[in-house]
Design a protein around this motif. Structure first.
Motif, PDB file in Angstrom:
ATOM      1  N   THR A 104       0.805  -1.230   0.000  1.00 27.97           N
ATOM      2  CA  THR A 104       0.000   0.000   0.000  1.00 27.97           C
ATOM      3  C   THR A 104       0.834   1.275   0.000  1.00 27.97           C
ATOM      4  O   THR A 104       0.317   2.351  -0.281  1.00 27.97           O
ATOM      5  CB  THR A 104      -0.916   0.048   1.227  1.00 27.97           C
ATOM      6  OG1 THR A 104      -0.098   0.188   2.413  1.00 27.97           O
ATOM      7  CG2 THR A 104      -1.757  -1.217   1.338  1.00 27.97           C
ATOM      8  N   LEU A 105       2.102   1.185   0.353  1.00 28.59           N
ATOM      9  CA  LEU A 105       3.023   2.314   0.530  1.00 28.59           C
ATOM     10  C   LEU A 105       2.643   3.208   1.709  1.00 28.59           C
ATOM     11  O   LEU A 105       3.258   4.251   1.928  1.00 28.59           O
ATOM     12  CB  LEU A 105       3.154   3.153  -0.752  1.00 28.59           C
ATOM     13  CG  LEU A 105       3.703   2.420  -1.975  1.00 28.59           C
ATOM     14  CD1 LEU A 105       3.889   3.401  -3.135  1.00 28.59           C
ATOM     15  CD2 LEU A 105       5.013   1.705  -1.669  1.00 28.59           C
ATOM     16  N   GLY A 106       1.634   2.806   2.483  1.00 28.46           N
ATOM     17  CA  GLY A 106       1.330   3.493   3.734  1.00 28.46           C
ATOM     18  C   GLY A 106       2.299   3.066   4.819  1.00 28.46           C
ATOM     19  O   GLY A 106       3.193   2.235   4.589  1.00 28.46           O
ATOM     20  N   ILE A 107       2.141   3.622   6.003  1.00 27.96           N
ATOM     21  CA  ILE A 107       3.049   3.314   7.101  1.00 27.96           C
ATOM     22  C   ILE A 107       3.046   1.803   7.386  1.00 27.96           C
ATOM     23  O   ILE A 107       1.991   1.174   7.463  1.00 27.96           O
ATOM     24  CB  ILE A 107       2.678   4.140   8.356  1.00 27.96           C
ATOM     25  CG1 ILE A 107       3.773   4.057   9.415  1.00 27.96           C
ATOM     26  CG2 ILE A 107       1.312   3.737   8.896  1.00 27.96           C
ATOM     27  CD1 ILE A 107       3.599   5.084  10.538  1.00 27.96           C
ATOM     28  N   ASP A 108       4.223   1.218   7.496  1.00 27.02           N
ATOM     29  CA  ASP A 108       4.372  -0.205   7.756  1.00 27.02           C
ATOM     30  C   ASP A 108       4.148  -0.463   9.244  1.00 27.02           C
ATOM     31  O   ASP A 108       4.944  -0.016  10.081  1.00 27.02           O
ATOM     32  CB  ASP A 108       5.757  -0.682   7.322  1.00 27.02           C
ATOM     33  CG  ASP A 108       5.932  -2.182   7.463  1.00 27.02           C
ATOM     34  OD1 ASP A 108       5.991  -2.659   8.604  1.00 27.02           O
ATOM     35  OD2 ASP A 108       6.027  -2.861   6.426  1.00 27.02           O
ATOM     36  N   LEU A 109       3.095  -1.168   9.582  1.00 27.99           N
ATOM     37  CA  LEU A 109       2.734  -1.333  10.989  1.00 27.99           C
ATOM     38  C   LEU A 109       3.762  -2.158  11.761  1.00 27.99           C
ATOM     39  O   LEU A 109       4.011  -1.894  12.942  1.00 27.99           O
ATOM     40  CB  LEU A 109       1.344  -1.971  11.110  1.00 27.99           C
ATOM     41  CG  LEU A 109       0.182  -1.176  10.492  1.00 27.99           C
ATOM     42  CD1 LEU A 109      -1.144  -1.828  10.841  1.00 27.99           C
ATOM     43  CD2 LEU A 109       0.189   0.283  10.926  1.00 27.99           C
ATOM     44  N   ASP A 110       4.372  -3.136  11.104  1.00 24.71           N
ATOM     45  CA  ASP A 110       5.394  -3.933  11.792  1.00 24.71           C
ATOM     46  C   ASP A 110       6.625  -3.084  12.095  1.00 24.71           C
ATOM     47  O   ASP A 110       7.181  -3.154  13.204  1.00 24.71           O
ATOM     48  CB  ASP A 110       5.781  -5.144  10.949  1.00 24.71           C
ATOM     49  CG  ASP A 110       4.670  -6.180  10.866  1.00 24.71           C
ATOM     50  OD1 ASP A 110       3.840  -6.230  11.801  1.00 24.71           O
ATOM     51  OD2 ASP A 110       4.630  -6.926   9.876  1.00 24.71           O
ATOM     52  N   ASP A 111       7.053  -2.274  11.117  1.00 24.28           N
ATOM     53  CA  ASP A 111       8.215  -1.411  11.334  1.00 24.28           C
ATOM     54  C   ASP A 111       7.895  -0.341  12.380  1.00 24.28           C
ATOM     55  O   ASP A 111       8.741   0.023  13.200  1.00 24.28           O
ATOM     56  CB  ASP A 111       8.644  -0.757  10.013  1.00 24.28           C
ATOM     57  CG  ASP A 111      10.017  -0.113  10.100  1.00 24.28           C
ATOM     58  OD1 ASP A 111      10.948  -0.766  10.622  1.00 24.28           O
ATOM     59  OD2 ASP A 111      10.162   1.046   9.660  1.00 24.28           O
ATOM     60  N   MET A 112       6.661   0.156  12.361  1.00 30.83           N
ATOM     61  CA  MET A 112       6.224   1.139  13.365  1.00 30.83           C
ATOM     62  C   MET A 112       6.352   0.564  14.776  1.00 30.83           C
ATOM     63  O   MET A 112       6.889   1.210  15.681  1.00 30.83           O
ATOM     64  CB  MET A 112       4.774   1.536  13.087  1.00 30.83           C
ATOM     65  CG  MET A 112       4.131   2.439  14.130  1.00 30.83           C
ATOM     66  SD  MET A 112       2.345   2.655  13.840  1.00 30.83           S
ATOM     67  CE  MET A 112       1.725   1.005  14.261  1.00 30.83           C
ATOM     68  N   LYS A 113       5.867  -0.654  14.935  1.00 29.37           N
ATOM     69  CA  LYS A 113       5.925  -1.289  16.252  1.00 29.37           C
ATOM     70  C   LYS A 113       7.369  -1.548  16.672  1.00 29.37           C
ATOM     71  O   LYS A 113       7.722  -1.395  17.847  1.00 29.37           O
ATOM     72  CB  LYS A 113       5.124  -2.588  16.232  1.00 29.37           C
ATOM     73  CG  LYS A 113       3.625  -2.368  16.069  1.00 29.37           C
ATOM     74  CD  LYS A 113       2.875  -3.687  15.904  1.00 29.37           C
ATOM     75  CE  LYS A 113       1.391  -3.449  15.673  1.00 29.37           C
ATOM     76  NZ  LYS A 113       0.646  -4.716  15.471  1.00 29.37           N
ATOM     77  N   ALA A 114       8.214  -1.911  15.705  1.00 27.48           N
ATOM     78  CA  ALA A 114       9.614  -2.198  16.018  1.00 27.48           C
ATOM     79  C   ALA A 114      10.367  -0.936  16.423  1.00 27.48           C
ATOM     80  O   ALA A 114      11.305  -1.000  17.243  1.00 27.48           O
ATOM     81  CB  ALA A 114      10.292  -2.843  14.812  1.00 27.48           C
ATOM     82  N   LYS A 115       9.974   0.223  15.880  1.00 26.54           N
ATOM     83  CA  LYS A 115      10.686   1.477  16.161  1.00 26.54           C
ATOM     84  C   LYS A 115      10.105   2.239  17.349  1.00 26.54           C
ATOM     85  O   LYS A 115      10.679   3.243  17.776  1.00 26.54           O
ATOM     86  CB  LYS A 115      10.691   2.355  14.906  1.00 26.54           C
ATOM     87  CG  LYS A 115      11.634   1.812  13.837  1.00 26.54           C
ATOM     88  CD  LYS A 115      11.583   2.586  12.539  1.00 26.54           C
ATOM     89  CE  LYS A 115      12.639   2.038  11.559  1.00 26.54           C
ATOM     90  NZ  LYS A 115      12.495   2.614  10.208  1.00 26.54           N
ATOM     91  N   TYR A 116       9.009   1.762  17.864  1.00 25.77           N
ATOM     92  CA  TYR A 116       8.429   2.381  19.055  1.00 25.77           C
ATOM     93  C   TYR A 116       9.348   2.179  20.258  1.00 25.77           C
ATOM     94  O   TYR A 116       9.945   1.120  20.440  1.00 25.77           O
ATOM     95  CB  TYR A 116       7.059   1.770  19.357  1.00 25.77           C
ATOM     96  CG  TYR A 116       6.591   2.047  20.768  1.00 25.77           C
ATOM     97  CD1 TYR A 116       5.989   3.256  21.090  1.00 25.77           C
ATOM     98  CD2 TYR A 116       6.803   1.114  21.788  1.00 25.77           C
ATOM     99  CE1 TYR A 116       5.583   3.529  22.394  1.00 25.77           C
ATOM    100  CE2 TYR A 116       6.395   1.369  23.088  1.00 25.77           C
ATOM    101  CZ  TYR A 116       5.791   2.579  23.385  1.00 25.77           C
ATOM    102  OH  TYR A 116       5.406   2.847  24.674  1.00 25.77           O
ATOM    103  N   ASP A 117       9.477   3.220  21.074  1.00 25.59           N
ATOM    104  CA  ASP A 117      10.072   3.060  22.400  1.00 25.59           C
ATOM    105  C   ASP A 117       9.312   3.962  23.376  1.00 25.59           C
ATOM    106  O   ASP A 117       8.377   4.662  22.982  1.00 25.59           O
ATOM    107  CB  ASP A 117      11.583   3.333  22.407  1.00 25.59           C
ATOM    108  CG  ASP A 117      11.951   4.769  22.067  1.00 25.59           C
ATOM    109  OD1 ASP A 117      11.157   5.695  22.379  1.00 25.59           O
ATOM    110  OD2 ASP A 117      13.035   5.004  21.502  1.00 25.59           O
TER     111      ASP A 117
END
Length: 375
Positions: A104-117
């Motif tokens: 979709t080229l939208g925000i990647d939810l897996d990468d978002m979760k991985a970069k969360y702190d």
């Protein structure tokens, strides 16, 4: 032919509204803005809407509503317009760039979760080109983490997703009315929320710290029943010169009435593109467009020989573009760059094609024919 990439669809209705503002001799922040805000809130089904002079201003003020501590982090997609991330910097916060979903080229939810702190305080999903981010997944996750959700709806206006208008899923939704968007006010933006307490200071924040209806005040300047303090105001918050004006709102009120028809025409054009480009070697749609379901500001393709195809189309009088160079690759954001490997590589294949409500069937066919003829 000379086919424009984007074009506002404006006409007599907008001119009539502007003429009425001229005849009233009030073209600043006034009754048209108030009416446009009310109509937009009805249109999207929000409790409150506030008009500003750009979506950039809307994003800046949306983040400012939460008064986050300086230095905290905000998750933003790398594949977006600069304003999504500069609004974070305006608030003395740190953008954390997230890669794109390959489909979709939208925000990647897996990468978002991985970069969360634990320093993250918010996330800004962007409905890229108008295609929805899976908000039914993102919002519950954000709530679980205590993150605020600010929807960047610059590329969509009026699309329903799983029973809710895009822009009303998060805490605040921000829309763009810049001239290339689904509807325009020349330049302009709108912010909405279903939590009016969040916006208690926004009208002051958008107008140099003054929370006052300038139009109503002006009407009382010669009212004998008012005392000599009719002009009085106080400044209690830091404000900006972000207000929408009545000329922009005059255009917006006419455009809003046309928006369903303009969205329908865009959907017809996108379907023609998708049908006409099926089977073209080295070319695929930018994302899984669903024109019967959503409202898209852009149509594009991924092309193996993108730059050569762009030059070919340019030679035929067809404008193209690329939206965007990922922000994680931009010099300004180098200090905040995170690994966004997929979109940084894939961006070299992305091409935006002409899309606007006034595009004719003949022009669409001409674009398709010249893409198919490219060798």
């Amino acid at each position: 032919m000379n086919i424009r990439l984007f074009k506002p669809s404006v006409g007599q209705e907008e001119l009539d509204n502007i003429k009425a503002a001229f005849e009233r001799s009030w073209i600043g922040l006034g009754p048209n803005v108030n009416e446009f805000e009310e109509e937009w809130a009805k249109f999207v089904g929000s409790e409150i809407a506030i008009g500003v002079n750009s979506a950039t201003a809307a994003l800046h003020l949306a983040i400012a509503c939460f008064n986050f501590p300086k230095g905290k982090k905000v998750l933003v997609p790398s594949q977006t317009f600069a304003a999504t991330a500069t609004a974070v910097l305006y608030n003395d916060l740190v953008p954390v760039f997230v890669d794109s979903d390959p489909v979709t080229l939208g925000i990647d939810l897996d990468d978002m979760k991985a970069k969360y702190d634990e320093d993250c305080v918010a996330v800004i999903p962007v409905h890229y080109a108008g295609h929805p981010v899976p908000m039914e997944v993102l919002v519950p996750w954000a709530k679980e983490k205590g993150l605020r959700v600010i929807e960047d709806c610059a590329h969509t206006a009026g699309a329903m997703y799983k029973g809710k208008i895009l822009g009303t899923w998060g805490d605040i939704g921000c829309y763009s009315f810049e001239e290339k968007k689904l509807m325009t006010t020349g330049d302009g933006g709108m912010m909405v929320t279903n939590d009016p307490e969040l916006f208690k200071d926004v009208k002051a924040m958008r107008w140099v710290g003054i929370d006052k209806d300038n139009w109503k005040t002006a009407q009382s300047y010669t009212d004998e029943k008012r005392d000599a303090m009719h002009w009085f105001y106080e400044i209690n918050v830091l404000g900006y010169k972000y207000n929408m004006n009545d000329l922009a709102a005059a255009i917006g009120l006419a455009q809003l009435k046309k928006l369903p028809a303009m969205n329908a025409r865009r959907s017809e054009i996108i379907q023609k593109y998708m049908d006409g480009l099926q089977g073209v070697e080295g070319v695929m749609p930018l994302l899984p467009f669903e024109p019967s379901n959503y409202c898209y500001q852009m149509f594009g393709i991924r092309a193996d020989r993108r730059d050569e195809l762009m030059i070919h189309l340019k030679s035929k009088g067809i404008a193209t573009g690329c939206h965007y160079t990922p922000l994680s690759m931009q010099p300004l954001f180098t200090p905040y760059a995170k690994d966004c490997g997929f979109i940084e590589a894939e961006s070299e294949r992305l091409m935006t094609l002409p899309l606007h409500a006034d595009l004719t069937d003949e022009e669409v066919e001409y674009v398709i024919e010249n893409i198919r003829a490219f060798k």
